[in-house]
Each structure stands twice: as structure tokens, then as C-alpha cells.
Scaffold this motif. Structure first.
Motif, short mmCIF file in Angstrom:
data_model
loop_
_atom_site.label_atom_id
_atom_site.label_comp_id
_atom_site.label_asym_id
_atom_site.label_seq_id
_atom_site.Cartn_x
_atom_site.Cartn_y
_atom_site.Cartn_z
N MET A 141 3.08 -73.37 51.60
CA MET A 141 1.82 -72.97 50.99
C MET A 141 1.89 -73.19 49.49
O MET A 141 2.76 -72.65 48.82
N ASP A 142 1.00 -74.02 48.96
CA ASP A 142 1.00 -74.36 47.54
C ASP A 142 0.19 -73.33 46.76
O ASP A 142 -1.03 -73.45 46.63
N THR A 143 0.86 -72.31 46.24
CA THR A 143 0.16 -71.22 45.55
C THR A 143 -0.47 -71.68 44.23
O THR A 143 -1.41 -71.04 43.75
N ALA A 144 0.02 -72.77 43.69
CA ALA A 144 -0.50 -73.23 42.39
C ALA A 144 -1.96 -73.66 42.47
O ALA A 144 -2.67 -73.63 41.46
N VAL A 145 -2.42 -74.05 43.66
CA VAL A 145 -3.79 -74.55 43.77
C VAL A 145 -4.77 -73.48 44.24
O VAL A 145 -5.98 -73.69 44.23
N ILE A 146 -4.26 -72.32 44.65
CA ILE A 146 -5.11 -71.28 45.23
C ILE A 146 -6.01 -70.64 44.17
O ILE A 146 -5.55 -70.24 43.10
N LYS A 147 -7.30 -70.55 44.50
CA LYS A 147 -8.27 -69.93 43.59
C LYS A 147 -9.00 -68.76 44.22
O LYS A 147 -9.76 -68.06 43.53
N ALA A 148 -8.81 -68.53 45.54
CA ALA A 148 -9.47 -67.42 46.22
C ALA A 148 -8.57 -66.85 47.31
O ALA A 148 -7.91 -67.59 48.03
N VAL A 149 -8.54 -65.53 47.38
CA VAL A 149 -7.77 -64.82 48.40
C VAL A 149 -8.76 -64.05 49.26
O VAL A 149 -9.50 -63.19 48.76
N VAL A 150 -8.79 -64.37 50.55
CA VAL A 150 -9.78 -63.79 51.46
C VAL A 150 -9.08 -62.97 52.53
O VAL A 150 -8.08 -63.41 53.12
N PHE A 151 -9.61 -61.77 52.78
CA PHE A 151 -9.00 -60.83 53.72
C PHE A 151 -9.89 -60.61 54.94
O PHE A 151 -11.11 -60.48 54.81
N ASP A 152 -9.26 -60.54 56.11
CA ASP A 152 -9.93 -59.97 57.27
C ASP A 152 -9.94 -58.46 57.05
O ASP A 152 -9.14 -57.93 56.26
N CYS A 153 -10.82 -57.75 57.74
CA CYS A 153 -10.89 -56.30 57.55
C CYS A 153 -9.98 -55.55 58.52
O CYS A 153 -8.93 -55.04 58.14
N ASP A 154 -10.37 -55.51 59.79
CA ASP A 154 -9.64 -54.72 60.79
C ASP A 154 -8.25 -55.30 61.03
O ASP A 154 -8.09 -56.48 61.36
N GLY A 155 -7.24 -54.46 60.88
CA GLY A 155 -5.87 -54.89 61.12
C GLY A 155 -5.19 -55.47 59.90
O GLY A 155 -3.99 -55.72 59.91
N VAL A 156 -5.96 -55.69 58.83
CA VAL A 156 -5.38 -56.22 57.59
C VAL A 156 -5.66 -55.23 56.45
O VAL A 156 -4.75 -54.58 55.95
N MET A 157 -6.92 -55.13 56.04
CA MET A 157 -7.27 -54.17 55.01
C MET A 157 -7.12 -52.73 55.51
O MET A 157 -6.77 -51.83 54.75
N PHE A 158 -7.41 -52.55 56.79
CA PHE A 158 -7.36 -51.21 57.39
C PHE A 158 -6.69 -51.23 58.75
O PHE A 158 -6.83 -52.20 59.50
N ASP A 159 -6.01 -50.14 59.06
CA ASP A 159 -5.60 -49.86 60.44
C ASP A 159 -6.81 -49.16 61.06
O ASP A 159 -7.11 -48.02 60.73
N THR A 160 -7.49 -49.89 61.94
CA THR A 160 -8.72 -49.36 62.53
C THR A 160 -8.56 -48.97 63.99
O THR A 160 -9.54 -48.70 64.68
N ALA A 161 -7.32 -48.95 64.46
CA ALA A 161 -7.08 -48.69 65.89
C ALA A 161 -7.69 -47.36 66.33
O ALA A 161 -8.43 -47.31 67.32
N LEU A 162 -7.41 -46.31 65.60
CA LEU A 162 -7.89 -44.98 65.97
C LEU A 162 -9.42 -44.93 65.93
O LEU A 162 -10.07 -44.43 66.86
N ALA A 163 -10.00 -45.46 64.87
CA ALA A 163 -11.46 -45.43 64.70
C ALA A 163 -12.17 -46.24 65.78
O ALA A 163 -13.13 -45.77 66.40
N ASN A 164 -11.70 -47.46 66.01
CA ASN A 164 -12.36 -48.32 66.98
C ASN A 164 -12.21 -47.80 68.41
O ASN A 164 -13.14 -47.88 69.22
N ARG A 165 -11.03 -47.28 68.72
CA ARG A 165 -10.83 -46.71 70.06
C ARG A 165 -11.77 -45.53 70.30
O ARG A 165 -12.39 -45.41 71.35
N LYS A 166 -11.89 -44.68 69.30
CA LYS A 166 -12.76 -43.50 69.43
C LYS A 166 -14.22 -43.95 69.61
O LYS A 166 -14.93 -43.44 70.48
N PHE A 167 -14.65 -44.89 68.78
CA PHE A 167 -16.03 -45.34 68.82
C PHE A 167 -16.39 -45.96 70.17
O PHE A 167 -17.36 -45.55 70.83
N TYR A 168 -15.61 -46.94 70.60
CA TYR A 168 -15.94 -47.62 71.85
C TYR A 168 -15.71 -46.74 73.07
O TYR A 168 -16.42 -46.87 74.08
N SER A 169 -14.74 -45.85 73.01
CA SER A 169 -14.54 -44.91 74.11
C SER A 169 -15.73 -43.97 74.25
O SER A 169 -16.14 -43.63 75.36
N ASP A 170 -16.30 -43.56 73.11
CA ASP A 170 -17.50 -42.71 73.14
C ASP A 170 -18.68 -43.47 73.75
O ASP A 170 -19.47 -42.91 74.50
#
Length: 213
Positions: free
Chosen positions: A1-30
Motif C-alpha cells: 500500500m503506497d501511503t505517499a499517494v493517499i489523500k482520503a481515509v474512508v471507514f465502514d461503520c459497523d464492525g470498524v468505527m463501532f462494535d455494533t453486535a449488541l445493538a444490532n442483535r437487540k434491534f433485529y431480535s425485537d
């Protein structure tokens, strides 16, 4: 990975920015309980983790031709009630600050739809990103490359100037189709240009000064 050329860092949300396992399980189980179905199981959870709400509803309720009752149930339950159950990944705020200091674009590409704005507000991250692209903002959600291509277009970037940090095969395929760099987060078995298990490791991979002094 050539970091010298990178100009943007993009994140997925669930599982990266947040541990959403508990929240998503509760929501869909409800939601399932509202139709006398058992709580979500592990296989179902792994699958819906990558999906949009529409795809998840179709997957969880394949016997129904008309899902309006399910969407009414989702509206009545409301995802807002479980947003506080989402656990922010340690070091995320510090990494986002370091990315800003390096003069790089900070983005989100998520298959969430109308809940993403509330997530950012609830966890005080609204001003921490320069661009947020959800499944509602493009014609096709991940694994299609539309979200990453929208970010490219917004900042006139080439594919190799973006690194996408994700944790699912959908994320990997989106990055692959878009031609961007891909970092697999906490998923050592997922093919990627690089792997990381913490936000500090992401900072090191990006060769940000804060993490490589």
C-alpha cells in the motif's frame, strides 16, 4: 500500500468505527419478536451485518411478499433506542484527529441508511468527518463501488488516493471494484492490502506522525 499517494481515509461503520453486535442483535431480535419469531441467531447476524435494512428485512422475512408490516414494526421500535449500545472503537477519535492534522479527507462509506446521522450525533462524531455516504445516497449499496466512487467524485480523487477500512467481504468487494486500497479491520482471514486490529495500527499503516514518532 503506497501511503505517499493517499489523500482520503474512508471507514465502514459497523464492525470498524463501532462494535455494533449488541445493538444490532437487540434491534433485529425485537423486530423478529414482533412477529413471534425467535431471536436472531449467529448465522443470521453475520449475514445482516453486511446488509442494508431492506436486504436484511427480505432475508429475515422470506415468507412475506409484502414487508410493510415489518417496516411499520421497525418504525415503531426505532433504532435510536439501541444507538447508545453501540461501542465506539478505542482510539477512533484520536485517529480521526491525526488524519485531519495530516491534511487528509475523513470519510464514511456505510450500508446504514437514515440511522447514520443519529449515530454520529449521539457519539459526538458529526464534525469528525468531511463526507458521509450511506446506502441512501447512491444507486447501489456495497458490495457495489458507488459509495467510494461518490467520495472520489466529491474530491476529484483517483482510486489509489483512497484507503477504505472495512471488515466484511462486501467492503472488500467494494474497494476492489472501485480500485481503492483496502485495509481489513479485525478480520485476518479477509484478503486485503493490509490488516489492522486497532485504530493505532491503522495510524501506523498510514504512517501518520503521531503513530510513527
Amino acid at each position: 500500500m503506497d501511503t505517499a499517494v493517499i489523500k482520503a481515509v474512508v471507514f465502514d461503520c459497523d464492525g470498524v468505527m463501532f462494535d455494533t453486535a449488541l445493538a444490532n442483535r437487540k434491534f433485529y431480535s425485537d423486530v423478529l419478536a414482533g412477529f413471534n419469531k425467535p431471536p436472531i441467531d449467529d448465522e443470521q447476524f453475520i449475514n445482516i451485518h453486511m446488509m442494508t435494512v431492506t436486504a436484511a428485512v427480505e432475508y429475515l422475512f422470506p415468507e412475506m411478499d409484502d414487508h410493510r408490516l415489518v417496516y411499520n414494526m421497525i418504525k415503531n421500535i426505532g433504532y435510536a433506542s439501541v444507538i447508545p449500545m453501540m461501542i465506539m472503537e478505542p482510539g477512533l477519535v484520536e485517529l480521526l484527529d491525526a488524519i485531519k492534522q495530516a491534511g487528509l479527507v475523513r470519510g464514511v462509506a456505510t450500508n446504514r441508511t437514515n440511522t447514520m446521522g443519529r449515530v454520529l450525533i449521539e457519539h459526538k462524531l458529526r464534525k469528525s468527518f468531511d463526507i458521509v455516504v450511506t446506502a441512501s445516497d447512491v444507486a447501489n449499496p456495497k458490495p457495489f463501488p458507488d459509495q467510494l466512487e461518490k467520495i472520489m467524485g466529491a474530491y476529484s480523487l483517483l482510486p489509489r488516493q483512497i484507503v477504505f477500512i472495512g471488515d466484511s467481504i462486501y467492503d472488500k468487494k467494494a474497494a476492489e471494484s472501485a480500485g481503492t486500497w483496502f485495509v481489513a479491520f479485525k478480520q485476518p482471514g479477509l484478503e486485503a492490502h493490509a490488516h489492522a486490529v486497532s485504530m493505532d495500527e491503522v495510524g501506523e499503516l498510514l504512517k501518520l506522525s503521531k503513530y510513527n514518532s
